[in-house]
Design an enzyme around this catalytic site. Structure first.
Site, PDB file in Angstrom:
ATOM      1  N   THR A 532     -28.751 -10.501  -2.735  1.00  0.00           N
ATOM      2  CA  THR A 532     -29.236  -9.273  -2.102  1.00  0.00           C
ATOM      3  C   THR A 532     -28.039  -8.415  -1.735  1.00  0.00           C
ATOM      4  O   THR A 532     -27.015  -8.927  -1.279  1.00  0.00           O
ATOM      5  CB  THR A 532     -30.105  -9.576  -0.863  1.00  0.00           C
ATOM      6  OG1 THR A 532     -31.251 -10.284  -1.302  1.00  0.00           O
ATOM      7  CG2 THR A 532     -30.553  -8.309  -0.167  1.00  0.00           C
ATOM      8  N   PHE A 534     -26.680  -5.216   0.445  1.00  0.00           N
ATOM      9  CA  PHE A 534     -26.991  -4.493   1.681  1.00  0.00           C
ATOM     10  C   PHE A 534     -26.115  -3.251   1.796  1.00  0.00           C
ATOM     11  O   PHE A 534     -25.000  -3.217   1.259  1.00  0.00           O
ATOM     12  CB  PHE A 534     -26.690  -5.379   2.895  1.00  0.00           C
ATOM     13  CG  PHE A 534     -27.565  -6.588   3.009  1.00  0.00           C
ATOM     14  CD1 PHE A 534     -28.657  -6.593   3.858  1.00  0.00           C
ATOM     15  CD2 PHE A 534     -27.303  -7.735   2.266  1.00  0.00           C
ATOM     16  CE1 PHE A 534     -29.470  -7.713   3.977  1.00  0.00           C
ATOM     17  CE2 PHE A 534     -28.105  -8.859   2.368  1.00  0.00           C
ATOM     18  CZ  PHE A 534     -29.191  -8.848   3.229  1.00  0.00           C
TER      19      PHE A 534
END
Ligand code: PEP
Ligand code: MN
Length: 636
Positions: A532, A534
């Protein structure tokens, strides 16, 4: 011994315990942990522990079974993070120290400092006193070399380290360097250890040529007993019967040490191998083994180096190694320490009179959420994290001055873009993107202690978490029902408060730790290549301060185009024309304007000076609207 103090202990009681122990000849260190505060007491006297146990304010007394006391994990459970100037070494960071074996001239160290800094090293090394096998070999430039090293470190913003060989040099060297290096040959030079330890300054302690791990930790204990707790251990290969390499790199020492001590450990692949071509593979192996950093020898002209030329990397090889490390770190749950940034401190108060008390970073979810893991990779341990219910609350916290930064997920390699956060960036024109962080998502099955896999009936997690573990849910857990929850760490908390051993949650391991829960199965995601990305966001004022100290190589934009043929093509062509490599493109519906779209683009900033600014000017003239969401440093 470890003296665990009562939570409500008074200052007077603490002082009384301390002076009692000092009176009995003990050295006392206070260790404030997340769970409890303890005193670590070491000394030679043979005190009956029950005498200490009876003192007011003491919960219990635990003898330390290891001969290394202050260095042992028994005494301190949390990792020690060593601070060298603005650089932190320890925990999940990977800090890269680079430079020549020896400082040879002002020009040489300046050139190398710039090369290693540009490639991403955070500290500079260079020997001024060289412990050479032969008395006829180059012995180093001495104090003059330290002057050049300091000058280079200051010019390029890199704290410096250099080896000390003589206890009489401590005061002189302390004026120049930020961290002492104690070399392999001096690991058991106890007078040197005591003299350096007394300074309280950071020390890198290399493993002796034939030292066992325990002997090495005993040397660290000497440093700690003399007054410093800022110690970085450095594995640099040991002497074995194998002669194909200069030494034999003991990668297994890394996880072994991490169990035995709270002190950080880094690796030196240069002295371990002695052969340039083997330095980078072993550097990667050290990081994969859990090393908190590397010390690598780099020389601008290794063929002319006065010492260790054959093992010194060319700057281009070092740069390639840094790129490989960027790719490797997230895979092994680490993040590369960047060029030290002093993050701008908080805005003092706001219209509503609320203020963030320290560096506060807001995230969505509960403690232990993946966003909180991302925060810990980007910010100092001392940063306060602020859990928020919704993504929108993060933006509000920034607007109200309750948080300094926000950490928002932008996309996942399996699930794709997270549109909620992308659209919020559009709705809050005062919020800017200033950084990025990537983490690998490793899911775990988390239960109450003692729960059994076959008894699990319901599994809770964020829908993405459930989707990412579909094979496990259909296989080993086919007897259980999967139930979506608003957040992974929240699901862990829910299972904990239910106190029901037939329930389980899927989340990251920090969530299990934060809620004192058990990990029943590790790494249950279907695809291990699950990352992921960010964004770090903040308000305009903070963004300006942030960018003034942080190099940038990427921009995020949002634009709308006119409703005519070729308008999107024209906008994208502007990027091509200015040599800007587009990395991401999304289209999003414009609220209140059915069937109209705005475009989100991420682009590299380009090589040529001013290319981004020129492209932006052109975009403004061909698009209906353009907004720069932020410029920042992208990882890979
Ligand atoms: C060095 O780092 O230059 C050095 C001499 O290392 P070691 O003490 O590990 O041999
Ligand atoms: Mn060397």
């Amino acid at each position: 011994m470890i003296i665990v103090l009562k939570k409500n202990i008074t200052e007077v009681q603490q002082e009384h315990i301390r002076s009692f122990l000092v009176g009995k000849g003990y050295t006392v260190k206070e260790i404030i942990g997340e769970e409890e505060t303890v005193f670590g007491a070491v000394g030679q006297s043979s005190l009956d522990l029950r005498e200490v146990e009876l003192l007011e304010g003491v919960t219990k007394v635990i003898p330390i079974s290891k001969p290394y006391k202050l260095a042992s994990r028994e005494l301190k459970k949390e990792d020690t993070i060593v601070t060298v100037g603005k650089v932190k070494i320890g925990g999940n960071r990977v800090a890269i120290i680079a430079g020549p074996c020896a400082v040879e001239s002002q020009k040489q160290i300046m050139e190398i400092a710039q090369a290693v800094r540009d490639a991403g090293a955070v500290m500079l090394r260079g020997g001024a006193f060289k412990p050479r096998t032969s008395p006829y070999a180059f012995q180093g430039m001495g104090e003059e070399g330290l002057k050049y090293l300091k000058e280079a470190g200051e010019k390029y913003g890199l704290p410096i380290t250099s080896e000390i060989v003589n206890p009489g040099d401590v005061d002189m060297m302390a004026k120049y360097i930020d961290m002492f290096q104690i070399g392999a040959r001096n690991m058991q030079n106890f007078e040197l250890l005591k003299a350096v330890g007394k300074t309280g300054m950071p020390v890198m302690l290399k493993r002796g040529l034939s030292a066992t791990i325990e002997e090495w930790l005993m040397a660290a204990e000497y440093l700690m007993a003399s007054g410093t707790d800022q110690i970085v251990l450095c594995e640099r290969g040991i002497r074995t019967y194998e002669r194909a390499t200069r030494n034999t790199l003991d990668c297994s020492a890394i996880p072994v040490i991490q169990k035995m001590t709270h002190l950080p450990i880094i690796g030196d692949p240069s002295h371990a191998t002695g052969i340039r071509d083997m330095v980078s593979p072993m550097a990667l192996a050290l990081v994969a083994s859990g090393s908190s950093g590397l010390m690598v020898e780099v020389h601008n002209h290794p063929e002319l180096a006065l010492s260790d030329g054959p093992q010194s990397l060319y700057p281009s090889q070092f740069e390639k190694l840094m790129r490989d490390l960027h790719a490797l770190c997230p895979v092994v749950g680490k993040s590369l320490e960047r060029i030290p940034l002093s993050l701008p401190s908080v805005k003092k108060g706001d219209a509503k009179g609320k203020k963030a008390s320290s560096l506060t970073v807001a995230f969505q979810g509960e403690r232990g959420a993946f966003s909180e893991i991302a925060i810990r990779r980007s910010f100092d341990e001392s940063a306060t994290t602020l859990p928020c219910k919704q993504f929108g609350d993060i933006f509000e916290a920034l607007m109200q001055g309750e948080a300094t930064y926000g950490m928002i997920p932008l996309e996942n390699t399996l699930g794709g873009t997270i549109f909620d956060t992308l659209d919020l960036l559009d709705r809050y024109p005062d919020i800017q993107v200033v950084g990025e962080q990537q983490i690998r998502i490793v899911h775990n099955l988390i239960t109450l202690p003692g729960a059994k896999l076959e008894d699990i009936r319901k599994v809770y997690s964020h829908p993405q978490g459930l989707a990412q573990c579909v094979d496990y849910l259909r296989g080993e857990l086919s007897h259980a029902e999967a139930i979506p929850f608003f957040d992974t760490a929240g699901a862990v908390n829910f299972v904990k408060t239910s106190n029901d051993k037939t329930l389980a949650a899927i989340a990251g391991s920090p969530a299990a730790l934060a809620h004192d829960m058990e990990i029943l199965a590790e790494g249950i995601e279907s695809n291990p290549r699950n990352y992921t990305r960010f964004y770090i966001i903040c308000n305009e004022e903070m963004a300006q301060a942030f960018r003034s100290i942080s190099p940038v190589n990427r921009a995020s934009l949002r634009f709308t185009v006119q409703d005519r043929p070729g308008s999107l093509f024209e906008a994208l062509f502007v990027l091509t024309k200015h040599g800007l490599n587009m990395k991401k493109l999304e289209s999003r519906p414009i609220p209140g304007k059915p069937w109209e779209y705005s475009f989100f683009v991420e682009t590299e900033l380009g090589q040529a000076e001013g290319s981004f600014e020129h492209a932006l000017d052109e975009l403004k003239s061909c698009c209906a609207s353009v907004r720069v969401l932020g410029t920042y440093t992208a990882g890979i």
